[in-house]
Design a protein around this motif. Structure first.
Motif, PDB file in Angstrom:
ATOM      1  N   TRP A 110      41.933  49.786  39.992  1.00  0.00           N
ATOM      2  CA  TRP A 110      40.665  50.006  39.804  1.00  0.00           C
ATOM      3  C   TRP A 110      39.462  50.665  40.263  1.00  0.00           C
ATOM      4  O   TRP A 110      40.286  51.811  41.619  1.00  0.00           O
ATOM      5  CB  TRP A 110      40.275  48.034  40.206  1.00  0.00           C
ATOM      6  CG  TRP A 110      40.850  48.400  41.246  1.00  0.00           C
ATOM      7  CD1 TRP A 110      41.114  48.735  42.054  1.00  0.00           C
ATOM      8  CD2 TRP A 110      38.928  47.895  42.660  1.00  0.00           C
ATOM      9  NE1 TRP A 110      40.349  47.896  43.741  1.00  0.00           N
ATOM     10  CE2 TRP A 110      39.241  48.013  43.728  1.00  0.00           C
ATOM     11  CE3 TRP A 110      37.537  47.754  42.199  1.00  0.00           C
ATOM     12  CZ2 TRP A 110      38.631  47.876  45.198  1.00  0.00           C
ATOM     13  CZ3 TRP A 110      36.800  47.489  42.801  1.00  0.00           C
ATOM     14  CH2 TRP A 110      37.226  47.416  44.678  1.00  0.00           C
ATOM     15  N   GLY A 111      38.437  50.482  40.411  1.00  0.00           N
ATOM     16  CA  GLY A 111      37.314  51.312  41.084  1.00  0.00           C
ATOM     17  C   GLY A 111      36.142  50.810  40.696  1.00  0.00           C
ATOM     18  O   GLY A 111      35.980  50.476  39.124  1.00  0.00           O
ATOM     19  N   VAL A 112      34.747  51.201  41.024  1.00  0.00           N
ATOM     20  CA  VAL A 112      33.586  51.071  41.285  1.00  0.00           C
ATOM     21  C   VAL A 112      32.876  52.294  40.039  1.00  0.00           C
ATOM     22  O   VAL A 112      33.079  53.617  40.713  1.00  0.00           O
ATOM     23  CB  VAL A 112      33.084  50.926  42.137  1.00  0.00           C
ATOM     24  CG1 VAL A 112      31.333  50.236  41.764  1.00  0.00           C
ATOM     25  CG2 VAL A 112      32.962  49.375  43.062  1.00  0.00           C
ATOM     26  N   ALA A 113      32.516  52.533  39.457  1.00  0.00           N
ATOM     27  CA  ALA A 113      32.215  52.787  38.639  1.00  0.00           C
ATOM     28  C   ALA A 113      32.756  54.348  37.611  1.00  0.00           C
ATOM     29  O   ALA A 113      32.523  54.725  37.661  1.00  0.00           O
ATOM     30  CB  ALA A 113      30.738  53.911  39.014  1.00  0.00           C
ATOM     31  N   ASN A 114      33.933  53.789  38.040  1.00  0.00           N
ATOM     32  CA  ASN A 114      35.399  54.748  38.045  1.00  0.00           C
ATOM     33  C   ASN A 114      35.394  54.653  35.834  1.00  0.00           C
ATOM     34  O   ASN A 114      36.680  53.513  35.582  1.00  0.00           O
ATOM     35  CB  ASN A 114      36.185  55.016  38.475  1.00  0.00           C
ATOM     36  CG  ASN A 114      37.292  56.211  38.401  1.00  0.00           C
ATOM     37  OD1 ASN A 114      36.962  56.780  37.639  1.00  0.00           O
ATOM     38  ND2 ASN A 114      37.853  55.914  39.548  1.00  0.00           N
ATOM     39  N   ARG A 115      35.848  55.474  35.700  1.00  0.00           N
ATOM     40  CA  ARG A 115      36.044  54.845  33.642  1.00  0.00           C
ATOM     41  C   ARG A 115      37.127  55.569  33.681  1.00  0.00           C
ATOM     42  O   ARG A 115      37.592  55.735  32.750  1.00  0.00           O
ATOM     43  CB  ARG A 115      34.888  55.560  32.929  1.00  0.00           C
ATOM     44  CG  ARG A 115      33.557  54.351  32.104  1.00  0.00           C
ATOM     45  CD  ARG A 115      32.985  55.933  31.981  1.00  0.00           C
ATOM     46  NE  ARG A 115      31.748  53.810  31.574  1.00  0.00           N
ATOM     47  CZ  ARG A 115      31.034  54.528  31.927  1.00  0.00           C
ATOM     48  NH1 ARG A 115      30.691  54.170  33.183  1.00  0.00           N
ATOM     49  NH2 ARG A 115      30.068  53.445  31.137  1.00  0.00           N
ATOM     50  N   GLY A 116      37.953  56.143  34.702  1.00  0.00           N
ATOM     51  CA  GLY A 116      39.567  56.591  34.708  1.00  0.00           C
ATOM     52  C   GLY A 116      40.052  55.539  35.056  1.00  0.00           C
ATOM     53  O   GLY A 116      41.146  55.970  35.295  1.00  0.00           O
ATOM     54  N   CYS A 117      40.172  54.461  35.798  1.00  0.00           N
ATOM     55  CA  CYS A 117      40.577  53.053  36.012  1.00  0.00           C
ATOM     56  C   CYS A 117      40.793  51.963  35.326  1.00  0.00           C
ATOM     57  O   CYS A 117      40.409  52.411  33.825  1.00  0.00           O
ATOM     58  CB  CYS A 117      39.991  52.707  37.478  1.00  0.00           C
ATOM     59  SG  CYS A 117      39.736  53.562  38.734  1.00  0.00           S
ATOM     60  N   SER A 118      42.264  51.096  35.024  1.00  0.00           N
ATOM     61  CA  SER A 118      42.206  50.298  34.900  1.00  0.00           C
ATOM     62  C   SER A 118      41.255  48.680  34.123  1.00  0.00           C
ATOM     63  O   SER A 118      41.071  48.973  33.443  1.00  0.00           O
ATOM     64  CB  SER A 118      43.704  49.999  34.558  1.00  0.00           C
ATOM     65  OG  SER A 118      44.516  50.382  35.035  1.00  0.00           O
ATOM     66  N   ILE A 119      40.551  49.144  35.640  1.00  0.00           N
ATOM     67  CA  ILE A 119      39.265  47.707  35.934  1.00  0.00           C
ATOM     68  C   ILE A 119      38.346  48.595  36.413  1.00  0.00           C
ATOM     69  O   ILE A 119      38.644  49.200  37.390  1.00  0.00           O
ATOM     70  CB  ILE A 119      40.033  46.771  36.586  1.00  0.00           C
ATOM     71  CG1 ILE A 119      41.601  46.339  35.683  1.00  0.00           C
ATOM     72  CG2 ILE A 119      38.580  45.654  36.555  1.00  0.00           C
ATOM     73  CD1 ILE A 119      41.103  45.476  34.849  1.00  0.00           C
ATOM     74  N   ARG A 120      37.572  48.027  35.997  1.00  0.00           N
ATOM     75  CA  ARG A 120      36.009  49.531  36.429  1.00  0.00           C
ATOM     76  C   ARG A 120      34.903  48.384  36.699  1.00  0.00           C
ATOM     77  O   ARG A 120      35.588  47.553  36.118  1.00  0.00           O
ATOM     78  CB  ARG A 120      34.968  50.301  34.953  1.00  0.00           C
ATOM     79  CG  ARG A 120      34.237  51.281  35.621  1.00  0.00           C
ATOM     80  CD  ARG A 120      33.273  51.415  34.766  1.00  0.00           C
ATOM     81  NE  ARG A 120      32.779  50.439  33.259  1.00  0.00           N
ATOM     82  CZ  ARG A 120      31.412  50.296  33.760  1.00  0.00           C
ATOM     83  NH1 ARG A 120      30.358  50.909  34.817  1.00  0.00           N
ATOM     84  NH2 ARG A 120      30.960  49.777  32.714  1.00  0.00           N
ATOM     85  N   VAL A 121      34.019  48.684  37.675  1.00  0.00           N
ATOM     86  CA  VAL A 121      33.554  47.270  38.514  1.00  0.00           C
ATOM     87  C   VAL A 121      32.571  48.080  38.485  1.00  0.00           C
ATOM     88  O   VAL A 121      31.905  49.258  38.902  1.00  0.00           O
ATOM     89  CB  VAL A 121      33.820  47.151  39.241  1.00  0.00           C
ATOM     90  CG1 VAL A 121      32.492  46.406  40.346  1.00  0.00           C
ATOM     91  CG2 VAL A 121      34.650  46.045  39.830  1.00  0.00           C
ATOM     92  N   GLY A 122      31.057  47.226  38.157  1.00  0.00           N
ATOM     93  CA  GLY A 122      29.748  48.557  37.717  1.00  0.00           C
ATOM     94  C   GLY A 122      29.021  49.043  39.143  1.00  0.00           C
ATOM     95  O   GLY A 122      28.999  47.948  40.266  1.00  0.00           O
ATOM     96  N   ARG A 123      28.346  49.429  39.538  1.00  0.00           N
ATOM     97  CA  ARG A 123      27.242  49.897  40.610  1.00  0.00           C
ATOM     98  C   ARG A 123      26.610  48.701  40.783  1.00  0.00           C
ATOM     99  O   ARG A 123      26.452  48.517  42.219  1.00  0.00           O
ATOM    100  CB  ARG A 123      26.761  50.985  40.564  1.00  0.00           C
ATOM    101  CG  ARG A 123      27.239  52.168  40.369  1.00  0.00           C
ATOM    102  CD  ARG A 123      27.738  52.876  41.789  1.00  0.00           C
ATOM    103  NE  ARG A 123      28.439  53.798  41.900  1.00  0.00           N
ATOM    104  CZ  ARG A 123      29.449  53.604  42.547  1.00  0.00           C
ATOM    105  NH1 ARG A 123      29.570  53.510  43.671  1.00  0.00           N
ATOM    106  NH2 ARG A 123      29.972  55.551  42.620  1.00  0.00           N
ATOM    107  N   ASP A 124      25.847  47.799  39.864  1.00  0.00           N
ATOM    108  CA  ASP A 124      25.037  46.715  40.260  1.00  0.00           C
ATOM    109  C   ASP A 124      26.278  46.262  40.545  1.00  0.00           C
ATOM    110  O   ASP A 124      25.549  44.866  40.775  1.00  0.00           O
ATOM    111  CB  ASP A 124      24.111  46.859  38.500  1.00  0.00           C
ATOM    112  CG  ASP A 124      23.448  47.302  38.415  1.00  0.00           C
ATOM    113  OD1 ASP A 124      22.673  48.948  38.909  1.00  0.00           O
ATOM    114  OD2 ASP A 124      22.867  47.358  36.657  1.00  0.00           O
TER     115      ASP A 124
END
Length: 432
Positions: A366-380
């Motif tokens: 998972w990661g913030v703003a990372n489109r190479g992750c399974s789960i993405r969380v947005g910066r906002d």
């Protein structure tokens, strides 16, 4: 997902009382390309109108179009209901029509129906009857008037859901009080690829060859960058007419590939709206003489695959302190990664390689703003401390009933042990 702000006030279960939503989208409006080809003497027919154009004169085509676009509302109270269901592959949509004595507002006003399940791979020949239960209705953009599209699920004559009926289990999950109280929102990004009919090669690509490398096609404009815009736009308008909560569309990274977004939708509504939108897209591509593909990796090599990213939030995630709830949900999702992957679409291993904006199918991340992750969380979401998460794992051919039901089950109903939580948190470097 940036365009998806709040759920539709129109639930999927009802058709608006007013039938004056404008004229249905006429055949000629989304077959302009097809008709232009006829005028230039196209050699092969890909639809009924093209065959007529070759066999007769334009007056015959015009007469048939007039009948197809005829509004029968002033002459009868009867309507046509197109019953739609999912076939034996779990991906194919099937449908047939019946006359209803008067306009309806709710699926409970419609009769159950049946079909030959042995012809769809859903029942043996000696006991082939499968029963259709109407579950959601939409306005019919093809016939117009008070005519409707009816999303159904499938049961045995004894009332048991058949194995391909994934809606039944999802409805059970979404009717659970814990889930109802959390008001789960879904925003689904459906990607698809348009193929040339006779060669099964992407629209706009040279037959047997390749276009220039990816880069100029994403959200691009121009005859050398955008292939199939008429189909995308026709589908957009048809979904709006039908009452589907479509929220946007765009050209994708691979030429000939498109995406549209549906949502936010609440609970079971998400699956109903995606399935109806897919059916409408199949009908439009049928008329245009183009093949619709939901294959998650239609072209091997250095080309993006096709996914169905699913944006998700609960009431607790959207409120103050919601980011901690989101992180707890991510923890739960990491513990059930294999179960989710197994249900997220066939052929997904060809897409989830760790390349082309995907994570590896074997590793949860998972990661913030990372489109190479399974789960993405947005910066906002990170900045505001509340919001939503994006599950980037589902393939374009996923079943939305399965994916949305699993997300709700894993994040709301699933209760892992404290030991399992601690180990998972350490593994994915997540502080909860």
């Amino acid at each position: 997902m940036a365009q998806i702000l709040a759920p539709s006030t129109q639930w999927q279960m009802r058709v608006p009382k007013s039938s004056t939503l404008g004229s249905p989208i006429a055949t000629k409006m989304w077959s302009s390309l097809l008709l232009k080809r006829n005028m230039h003497g196209a050699a092969k027919a890909t639809g009924k109108f093209r065959v007529l154009a070759l066999q007769s004169d334009n007056s015959t085509v015009n007469r048939v179009e007039q009948l197809l676009n005829m509004d029968v509302t002033p002459y009868t109270d009867k309507i046509i209901a197109e019953y739609i269901w999912i076939g034996g592959s779990g991906l194919d949509t099937r449908s047939k029509s019946r006359t209803i004595s008067k306009p309806v507002q709710h699926p409970s006003e419609l009769p159950k129906w049946n079909y030959d399940g042995s012809s769809t791979g859903q029942a043996p020949g000696e006991d082939s009857e499968v029963i259709l239960y109407p579950q959601a209705i939409f306005k019919d953009p093809f016939r117009g008037g008070n005519n409707i599209l009816v999303i159904c699920d499938t049961y045995t004559p004894a009332g048991e859901p058949i194995p391909t009926n994934k809606r039944h289990k999802a409805a059970e999950i979404f009717s659970n009080k814990k889930v109802v109280d959390e008001v789960p929102w879904f925003g689904i990004e459906q990607e698809y690829t348009l193929l040339q009919q006779n060669v099964k090669w992407p629209l706009g690509w040279p037959v047997g060859g390749y276009p220039g490398p990816q880069g100029p096609y994403y959200c691009g404009a121009g005859a050398d960058k955008s292939f199939g815009r008429d189909i995308s736009d026709a589908h957009y308008k048809a979904c709006l007419y039908a009452g589907i909560n479509i929220s946007g569309t765009n050209g994708e990274v691979m030429p000939g590939q498109w995406e549209y977004q549906v949502g936010p939708s609440v609970g079971i509504e998400a699956g109903d709206h995606i399935w109806c939108s897919r059916y409408i897209l199949e009908r439009i591509t049928e008329q245009a003489g183009v093949v619709l593909s939901l294959d998650p990796k239609p072209i091997e090599g250095d080309w993006n695959g096709a996914g169905c990213h699913t944006n998700y939030s609960t009431k607790s995630m959207r409120e103050e302190g919601g980011f901690e709830v989101i992180k707890k949900a991510i923890l739960n999702l990491s513990l059930r990664h294999k179960e989710h992957i197994s249900a997220y679409g066939e052929g997904n291993e060809r897409r989830l390689t760790g390349k082309h904006e995907t994570a590896s199918i074997n590793t949860f991340s998972w990661g913030v703003a990372n489109r190479g992750c399974s789960i993405r969380v947005g910066r906002d979401t990170e900045k505001n401390g509340k919001g939503y998460l994006e599950d980037r794992r589902p393939a374009s051919n996923m079943d939305p009933y399965v994916v949305t039901g699993l997300l709700a089950e894993t994040t709301i109903l699933y209760e892992p042990t404290l030991e399992a939580e601690a180990l998972a948190a350490q593994k994915i470097a997540l502080k909860v």
